[in-house]
Each structure stands twice: as structure tokens, then as C-alpha cells.
Design a protein around this motif. Structure first.
Motif, PDB file in Angstrom:
ATOM      1  N   UNK A   1      -6.359   1.435  17.200  1.00 15.34           N
ATOM      2  CA  UNK A   1      -6.904   2.234  16.032  1.00 15.34           C
ATOM      3  C   UNK A   1      -7.505   1.430  14.912  1.00 15.34           C
ATOM      4  N   UNK A   2      -8.927   0.726  14.721  1.00 18.90           N
ATOM      5  CA  UNK A   2      -9.779  -0.582  14.887  1.00 18.90           C
ATOM      6  C   UNK A   2     -10.054   0.770  13.678  1.00 18.90           C
ATOM      7  N   UNK A   3     -10.090   1.591  12.625  1.00 13.56           N
ATOM      8  CA  UNK A   3     -10.138   2.275  11.689  1.00 13.56           C
ATOM      9  C   UNK A   3      -9.205   1.925  10.944  1.00 13.56           C
ATOM     10  N   UNK A   4      -7.526   1.593  10.835  1.00 13.56           N
ATOM     11  CA  UNK A   4      -6.955   1.704  10.090  1.00 13.56           C
ATOM     12  C   UNK A   4      -6.291   0.131  10.342  1.00 13.56           C
ATOM     13  N   UNK A   5      -7.007  -0.779   8.967  1.00  9.18           N
ATOM     14  CA  UNK A   5      -6.404  -2.057   8.551  1.00  9.18           C
ATOM     15  C   UNK A   5      -5.027  -2.666   8.353  1.00  9.18           C
ATOM     16  N   UNK A   6      -4.750  -3.573   8.788  1.00  7.08           N
ATOM     17  CA  UNK A   6      -3.449  -4.111   8.262  1.00  7.08           C
ATOM     18  C   UNK A   6      -3.629  -5.633   7.579  1.00  7.08           C
ATOM     19  N   UNK A   7      -3.723  -5.374   6.325  1.00  3.74           N
ATOM     20  CA  UNK A   7      -3.654  -6.609   6.017  1.00  3.74           C
ATOM     21  C   UNK A   7      -2.889  -8.155   6.171  1.00  3.74           C
ATOM     22  N   UNK A   8      -1.817  -7.526   6.708  1.00  2.20           N
ATOM     23  CA  UNK A   8      -0.874  -8.729   6.577  1.00  2.20           C
ATOM     24  C   UNK A   8      -1.827 -10.075   7.876  1.00  2.20           C
ATOM     25  N   UNK A   9      -2.284  -9.121   8.693  1.00  5.75           N
ATOM     26  CA  UNK A   9      -2.573 -10.422   9.904  1.00  5.75           C
ATOM     27  C   UNK A   9      -3.116 -11.596   9.460  1.00  5.75           C
TER      28      UNK A   9
END
Length: 476
Positions: free
Chosen positions: A309-317
Motif C-alpha cells: 500500500x505505497x500510498x499509505x505512509x507510516x511515519x513511525x519508520x
């Protein structure tokens, strides 16, 4: 190929570096299971064994973006208070050198058996769909749930039907009438999703029974994470098809997870299935797995994420971690529909109850309710045909003209909105954690799971619409 001890040393060093950063992140959840560092995805090996619930999970401790896969491990006496354990399974033999992939648990004769897919990718010019990949079914067993036997290879590529490609994985094993059965998800050489069924009398020697379902033009090219269980005498088949096209308000994630109610024929040659229905309408739900509890309940966990799901960003990375699991949900069959209800055990988390009765929605009302983002919120509606709930900065729940909508603004980090058709809404139950929402409609008839990343604390809830609502809020 690294040894188990080399992996242990490498993970220990990574944890020493990363844990202070990870544990200091305000988006770490309070009551959802996460990996201690790095990446978590599929729940695996779910079972109740010798007084403890065991949740194993796909774990990439060395890469928050998802790298080499191990099995992480949690236990709990009650599905509320969890203990983290050391890595349970390592990619330390030639047959799983490129990852300990998903699988299941079986408790039999006072032992725990774990079954998983060992992933191998050969070097060279391969597409890893038709060439260059091994998908090996591997078993280990344990008398205590923590120390495991030597790995035993049960099935290899040579044991799968010749019209299947090299994507065959995710064994789910169960016992029925003294016979052990295993389902595997598969992708055929002509890009159709299938389920394969095997049987055994001793858990070691397995033979192909049938290819009981699959090959449908509109059901994707790969069926991952197959799972089957009985409710009210009916066979429920749960799976995660990849490659389905969106239809109306349905199937808007890159990959889906759902179920169909059906039945095996007498010889288990054919699995007749009803209509496929999504389990969760939110942005972040995939690879669910169930187990039958010691008290007879069917309990499900899911991964609160979706692959690719490349359009969904998880900033916790940026803080060295990513993803979590859903809450445990009891599955209940009503007619042909599965309802999902957070397990009763979670009620012990409730603290500081606040009740506001018979709120008239004709005029917009604002309530200051929240001292943090970890709470349970229950709303019981009376004579409501439309409503709007605004909370957590820019999260909005609306119901109008028979459509329920979950909308996330900037806090969704690329997640915009998801919808479902529903005739009426009498109840909404929300579990809010620091970076995830689980929204249950009408006692679990529909569920929306989504990650959310707020930059500030919003203490308010705004309500408007028609009719009346009684609101109950608990801190968790």
C-alpha cells in the motif's frame, strides 16, 4: 547463511540501539500488540496452550521497512496482559533461508505443533513467480510453547499440483474426525487464486486431497492466508485474495481480506462457497488468522496493515518501527454474515467511565472528553437517520443516505476515506489507541480498522445529525 546464535547476537545489538528511540515514540500503542522494534505483519501460530495464549507474528527486527522474516512471540494468560519473548523461529536452515513465512499452530496430545512456509529465493534472473523460488512447508513442535524441536520439512515444490506456480504458502492445519487437514494458498501458472487441501494421519506424511476452490475470473491471482473453521455447523473459508478490482464501494485496498460461507462435500473434493464479503472496510487490515479457544469461541487477529500500500505512509519508520496487530475479535455467525466483537476480556481495560445520556443531535454539540488518545467510546443511537462525529483533529465518521464513511485528513498520511452501504446504524463502538482506530458498527456487523497519526491531542468530540444518542466513554 547465518546461524541462530548469530541472529540472536545481531538482534540483541539492534534492540540495544533502537529500543530507546522506539519506546520514546508518542505513536507507540498502549493496548495493541506491536513488535519491540522493526516491522510486524501477519499474526501466526495462534493458540491457547497450557494456560497461556500464544501469538506468534511475522517479524523483521532488523528492518522497519520489512526485511528478512522471523517469528516473534507473545504470551498472555488473558489476552490483555502480554509478555514479550525472544524470537521463536529463525531463518537458519537452507529450506527457510530467505524467511520464516506465515503459518499456524495445532495443539495435539499435549504438544504444540507449528507449521510455516520456509521461503527460498535462488540467485539469478528469475521472476520468483514461475522460476527461482522454493516454498517449503516446515513443522516444529514443543512441549512447553517456548523450546522447539528440529525443523522437519513436510512439503516442497514437488508436492504441489503442476498447474500451480511457485507462490504456495501459509499452511493452516486442523484436526477433524481423527484426520489432520492442511490448507495452503496458491497462485496458478495462469494467475488465478486457489486453495490446496492436504491430509495426514500422523502430522508428518501429507497427501494432496483436492484443489477444492479457486480459479475464478474476478477473485484475484493469489489467495493468501487461507483459514477454515466451523460456526453453527457451517464451513467458513477466510482468505486474502490479491488482484481484485474495486467494485462500487468494495475492494478499495490494494489487497483484500474476507470470507465466504460454504460447505465441503462428503469427500472434501469441492468447497462450495457463497458470496465473498470483506471482513474489514478500513485502510489497514490483512492476513487474519483464527483459532478455537478452549471455551469454544472462534477468535481472530489481523494485521493492521496491507502489503504494497505505497500510498499509505507510516511515519513511525523514522523511529525504527512499523505496524501492529488488531485487537482480538470473537467471530459470530448470524445467517450468512460474520460479526466481529472485541473479546469480553478487553473490558478490564476500562477506567473512569463517563456517560452522557440522550444527546439531541439537532444542533451541533461539542464535548471535551479526552485526556489522551487511548480510550473506548460507545454511542447508542435512537431514531437517527444522519450523523457526523468529528474527533482526533481531522477524523470524521458520517452516516447519510444509507452510506457510512470514515474520513481521515492529514492524520491519515495518504489514507483518505472508506465507505460501506448500511441501512441503519444503532450503535458505534470505537477503540482509539495512539496510532490506530478500530470502529465497529451495529455490534460488529461492519468494522473499519485504520492507522492514524495525529500531531497534537484533540480533547473534543463534535456531534451533529438527527435523533438522539447516549454516549459512554472509558479511558483505557
Amino acid at each position: 547463511m547465518m546461524t541462530k546464535q548469530q541472529f540472536i547476537n545481531q538482534i540483541a545489538a539492534e534492540k540495544a540501539n533502537q529500543l530507546p528511540i522506539v519506546n520514546g515514540d508518542e505513536w507507540r500503542n498502549k493496548f495493541h500488540l506491536m513488535a519491540p522494534i522493526g516491522w510486524i505483519n501477519d499474526p501466526n501460530g495462534l493458540c491457547y496452550f497450557k494456560g497461556l495464549y500464544h501469538v506468534f507474528y511475522q517479524y523483521s527486527p532488523l528492518d522497519a521497512k520489512g526485511g528478512l522474516k522471523f517469528w516473534g512471540h507473545y504470551t498472555s494468560p488473558d489476552m490483555v496482559n502480554w509478555t514479550e519473548h525472544e524470537v521463536a523461529l529463525f531463518p537458519d536452515i537452507a529450506s527457510d533461508v530467505d524467511g520464516v513465512y506465515s503459518g499456524s499452530a495445532l495443539v495435539h496430545n499435549d504438544e504444540m505443533y507449528l507449521f510455516y512456509t520456509g521461503n527460498v529465493k535462488h540467485k539469478g534472473d528469475h521472476d520468483y513467480i514461475l522460476t527461482g523460488r522454493e516454498q517449503n512447508v516446515i513443522m516444529v513442535k514443543s512441549t512447553d510453547g517456548f523450546n522447539f524441536s528440529e525443523k522437519q520439512i513436510l512439503l516442497t515444490n514437488e508436492d504441489y499440483p503442476k498447474n500451480m506456480g511457485l507462490h504456495v504458502r501459509d499452511p493452516k492445519v486442523w484436526e477433524e474426525d481423527g484426520i489432520f487437514y492442511m490448507v495452503l494458498g496458491a497462485r496458478s501458472v495462469d494467475d488465478k487464486g486457489y486453495v490446496l487441501l492436504y491430509k495426514s494421519t500422523n502430522l508428518t506424511d501429507w497427501e494432496l486431497v483436492s484443489v477444492p476452490a479457486g480459479g475464478l475470473d474476478d477473485m484475484g491471482y493469489m489467495w493468501e492466508c487461507p483459514d477454515t473453521f466451523k460456526l453453527d455447523g457451517k464451513d467458513i473459508f477466510m482468505f486474502s485474495p490479491q488482484g481484485m478490482d474495486a467494485k462500487g464501494l468494495k475492494y478499495h485496498n490494494v489487497y483484500q481480506s474476507g470470507y465466504a460461507v460454504g460447505s465441503f462435500d462428503e469427500n472434501k473434493q469441492i468447497l462450495s462457497l457463497g458470496a465473498f464479503d470483506e471482513l474489514d472496510r478500513g485502510f489497514d487490515f490483512y492476513a487474519p488468522q483464527t483459532f478455537k479457544n478452549h471455551d469454544g469461541r472462534i477468535i481472530m487477529y489481523g494485521w493492521a496493515g496491507v502489503p504494497d500500500a505505497v500510498e499509505h505512509i507510516n511515519p513511525t519508520i523514522e523511529k525504527g518501527w512499523q505496524h501492529c496487530l488488531t485487537l482480538p475479535r470473537e467471530l459470530i455467525l448470524k445467517g450468512e454474515k460474520l460479526y466481529q466483537v472485541p473479546v469480553e476480556e478487553l473490558k478490564v481495560l476500562r477506567k473512569h467511565e463517563t456517560i452522557i445520556k440522550e444527546i439531541n443531535l439537532a444542533q451541533s454539540q461539542v464535548f471535551e472528553l479526552f485526556e489522551n488518545n487511548t480510550y473506548e467510546l460507545n454511542l447508542d443511537f435512537t431514531n437517527v437517520t444522519t450523523f457526523e462525529l468529528d474527533f482526533r483533529e481531522d477524523c470524521q465518521l458520517t452516516f447519510k443516505d444509507g452510506i457510512f464513511t470514515l474520513s481521515l485528513g492529514e492524520s491519515g498520511y495518504g489514507r483518505d476515506y472508506r465507505r460501506v452501504e448500511i441501512k441503519a446504524i444503532s450503535n458505534v463502538r470505537i477503540y482509539s489507541d495512539n496510532s490506530i482506530l478500530e470502529v465497529y458498527l451495529n455490534e460488529g456487523a461492519e468494522v473499519f480498522t485504520s492507522r492514524i497519526y495525529n500531531k497534537r491531542l484533540d480533547k473534543t468530540l463534535t456531534l451533529s445529525g438527527t435523533g438522539d444518542v447516549t454516549l459512554t466513554k472509558w479511558s483505557l
